[in-house]
Scaffold this motif. Structure first.
Motif, PDB file in Angstrom:
ATOM      1  N   LEU A 284      27.622 -19.224  15.084  1.00 29.62           N
ATOM      2  CA  LEU A 284      27.535 -18.043  14.352  1.00 29.62           C
ATOM      3  C   LEU A 284      25.332 -18.968  14.250  1.00 29.62           C
ATOM      4  O   LEU A 284      24.860 -17.633  13.690  1.00 29.62           O
ATOM      5  CB  LEU A 284      27.925 -17.840  13.145  1.00 29.62           C
ATOM      6  N   LEU A 285      25.709 -19.677  14.090  1.00 32.47           N
ATOM      7  CA  LEU A 285      24.422 -20.360  13.356  1.00 32.47           C
ATOM      8  C   LEU A 285      23.641 -20.265  14.189  1.00 32.47           C
ATOM      9  O   LEU A 285      22.189 -19.407  14.122  1.00 32.47           O
ATOM     10  CB  LEU A 285      24.611 -21.941  13.024  1.00 32.47           C
ATOM     11  N   GLN A 286      23.796 -20.853  14.976  1.00 30.92           N
ATOM     12  CA  GLN A 286      22.912 -19.862  16.717  1.00 30.92           C
ATOM     13  C   GLN A 286      22.093 -18.927  17.187  1.00 30.92           C
ATOM     14  O   GLN A 286      21.286 -18.802  17.293  1.00 30.92           O
ATOM     15  CB  GLN A 286      23.304 -20.851  17.850  1.00 30.92           C
ATOM     16  N   ALA A 287      23.554 -18.163  16.645  1.00 27.33           N
ATOM     17  CA  ALA A 287      23.011 -16.600  16.878  1.00 27.33           C
ATOM     18  C   ALA A 287      22.177 -15.206  16.085  1.00 27.33           C
ATOM     19  O   ALA A 287      21.405 -15.189  15.970  1.00 27.33           O
ATOM     20  CB  ALA A 287      24.425 -15.639  16.925  1.00 27.33           C
ATOM     21  N   ARG A 288      22.340 -16.297  14.378  1.00 26.83           N
ATOM     22  CA  ARG A 288      21.314 -15.676  13.244  1.00 26.83           C
ATOM     23  C   ARG A 288      19.729 -16.695  13.409  1.00 26.83           C
ATOM     24  O   ARG A 288      19.461 -15.809  12.859  1.00 26.83           O
ATOM     25  CB  ARG A 288      22.232 -16.260  12.173  1.00 26.83           C
ATOM     26  N   THR A 289      20.013 -17.683  14.606  1.00 30.16           N
ATOM     27  CA  THR A 289      18.186 -17.614  14.634  1.00 30.16           C
ATOM     28  C   THR A 289      17.647 -17.026  15.448  1.00 30.16           C
ATOM     29  O   THR A 289      17.690 -17.158  17.140  1.00 30.16           O
ATOM     30  CB  THR A 289      18.385 -19.313  14.785  1.00 30.16           C
ATOM     31  N   LYS A 290      16.431 -15.998  14.576  1.00 25.78           N
ATOM     32  CA  LYS A 290      16.273 -15.224  16.009  1.00 25.78           C
ATOM     33  C   LYS A 290      15.125 -15.663  16.424  1.00 25.78           C
ATOM     34  O   LYS A 290      14.014 -16.631  16.268  1.00 25.78           O
ATOM     35  CB  LYS A 290      15.761 -13.722  15.267  1.00 25.78           C
ATOM     36  N   ARG A 291      14.990 -14.941  17.863  1.00 23.77           N
ATOM     37  CA  ARG A 291      14.477 -15.281  19.036  1.00 23.77           C
ATOM     38  C   ARG A 291      13.488 -14.290  19.618  1.00 23.77           C
ATOM     39  O   ARG A 291      14.845 -13.776  20.302  1.00 23.77           O
ATOM     40  CB  ARG A 291      13.759 -16.960  19.604  1.00 23.77           C
ATOM     41  N   PRO A 292      12.584 -13.477  20.090  1.00 17.93           N
ATOM     42  CA  PRO A 292      12.582 -12.562  20.692  1.00 17.93           C
ATOM     43  C   PRO A 292      13.403 -12.697  22.659  1.00 17.93           C
ATOM     44  O   PRO A 292      13.625 -11.462  23.018  1.00 17.93           O
ATOM     45  CB  PRO A 292      11.263 -12.835  20.794  1.00 17.93           C
TER      46      PRO A 292
END
Ligand code: ATP
Ligand code: MG
Length: 337
Positions: free
Chosen positions: A253-261
């Motif tokens: 989840l943590l990884q998913a929440r870190t937004k990158r374009p």
């Protein structure tokens, strides 16, 4: 095979309890139908209405073309010859041997002695207990006791087998063996099985269809794969979560929440044939995205493989659209995490 229409069961008393509330169900010939619910949901009351052990307050119960709520007590007794039942605590007669327990319903049914002997040996062989014919229930393990219960229930060649939490008193391994035996009986003898439980495992391992009960009502019903993969009622979701958690691990989840374009995390859910298709390799080959698997969980629903997979895909908007298209073609359900 079994049709239940607008069934109400209210127990009389100072505080009336509506145990079953307007339930309608249809159970087909030859299927294994599961009813799951928490304690007090009304499962046992509903099951017992199918063989007339409980008289409904209103509504209809049809078994094999006969409306049983209108039957006399005598007619009910003969109907019960067509319906076997097994219980959580086995309900064996302690003073009788295994042979004597299995012979019991045949004696009541007035079968001749020779036929009883032959039939008892037949069903004991089927449940794998021939060598225990002369043992007493106190000398058996829980799993063996339930096998006796099953042998007794099918001795008189019933068309229907009702199971009231048949594995709730057993350890996980023994549960697996008893479930296998029930599935085998269903397959070999064509007996329609209705099984009530509070264990999701019982539903996923052997049932074709399932009804979820809460507070006397059926709140969700359908083919096990459909209900399991798309539960909508909170109670159903809770049960499903006991087998396969759809909650992703914290680090995913943590990884998913870190937004990158240039990337996103997708949760793929697949069942049936698509579970065997090389979904991941096809995506990589045909779209040119880079992909890493963050989390996966694959299992079986009766004979149908299913799984969930959290993947991180790297690539531009265009490529990611292509990914969605392929997943859609493969009927893989998709959520952006
Ligand atoms: N003979 C009875 N007389 C009065 N109330 C009853 C009777 N049997 C059941 N009830 C009540 O009816 C409701 C449903 O009971 P039922 O035994 O059908 O539920 P259940 O889903 O089988 O629960 P469990 O998982 O604990 O076996 C409960 O509130 C229970 O207290
Ligand atoms: Mg019960």
């Amino acid at each position: 095979m079994i049709i239940i229409k607008n069934l109400d069961i209210t127990y009389p008393g100072k505080r009336k309890v509506k145990a079953v509330d307007n339930v309608s169900l249809e159970i087909k010939k030859g299927e294994i139908f599961g009813i799951i619910g928490l304690s007090g949901a009304g499962k046992s009351s509903l099951l017992r209405a199918i063989n007339g052990l409980v008289r409904p307050t209103s509504g209809e119960v049809w078994v094999d073309g006969v409306e049983i709520t209108r039957l006399s007590s005598k007619e009910l007794l003969s109907l019960r010859q067509k319906i076997g039942m097994i219980f959580q605590h086995f309900n064996l007669l302690d003073s009788r041997t295994v042979f004597g327990n299995v012979a019991f319903p045949l004696e009541i049914g007035g079968y001749p002695r020779e036929r009883i002997k032959k039939r008892v040996m037949e069903v004991l062989e089927l449940v794998g207990l021939l060598d225990k014919a002369d043992s007493y229930p106190r000398e058996l393990s829980g799993g063996q006791k339930q096998r006796v219960g099953i042998a007794r229930a099918i001795a008189a060649n019933p068309k229907i087998l009702l199971c009231d939490e048949p594995t709730s008193a057993l350890d996980p391994q023994t549960t697996g063996q008893i479930l296998k035996l029930l599935a085998e009986i269903n397959r070999k003898l064509g007996i329609t099985i209705v099984i009530i439980t509070h264990e999701m495992r019982v539903i996923t391992e052997i049932c074709d269809r399932v009804a979820v009960m809460d507070n006397g009502r059926v709140v969700e019903e359908g083919v096990v794969t459909d209900v399991f993969l798309n539960p909508w009622h909170p109670i159903t979701k809770e049960f499903v979560n006991t087998v396969i958690s759809k909650e992703l691990p914290e680090e995913v989840l943590l990884q998913a929440r870190t937004k990158r374009p240039d990337r996103e995390v997708l949760l793929l859910r697949f069942a049936g044939n698509t579970a065997n298709e090389p979904v991941v390799s096809r995506i990589i080959k045909e779209t040119g995205v880079e992909l890493s698997i963050l989390y996966g969980n694959i299992g079986h629903l009766k004979d149908v493989p299913y799984g969930i997979l959290a993947v991180e895909i790297f690539g531009d908007e265009n490529k990611r659209d292509k990914v969605r298209q392929i997943l859609h073609e493969l009927s893989v359900k998709l959520e952006v995490v």
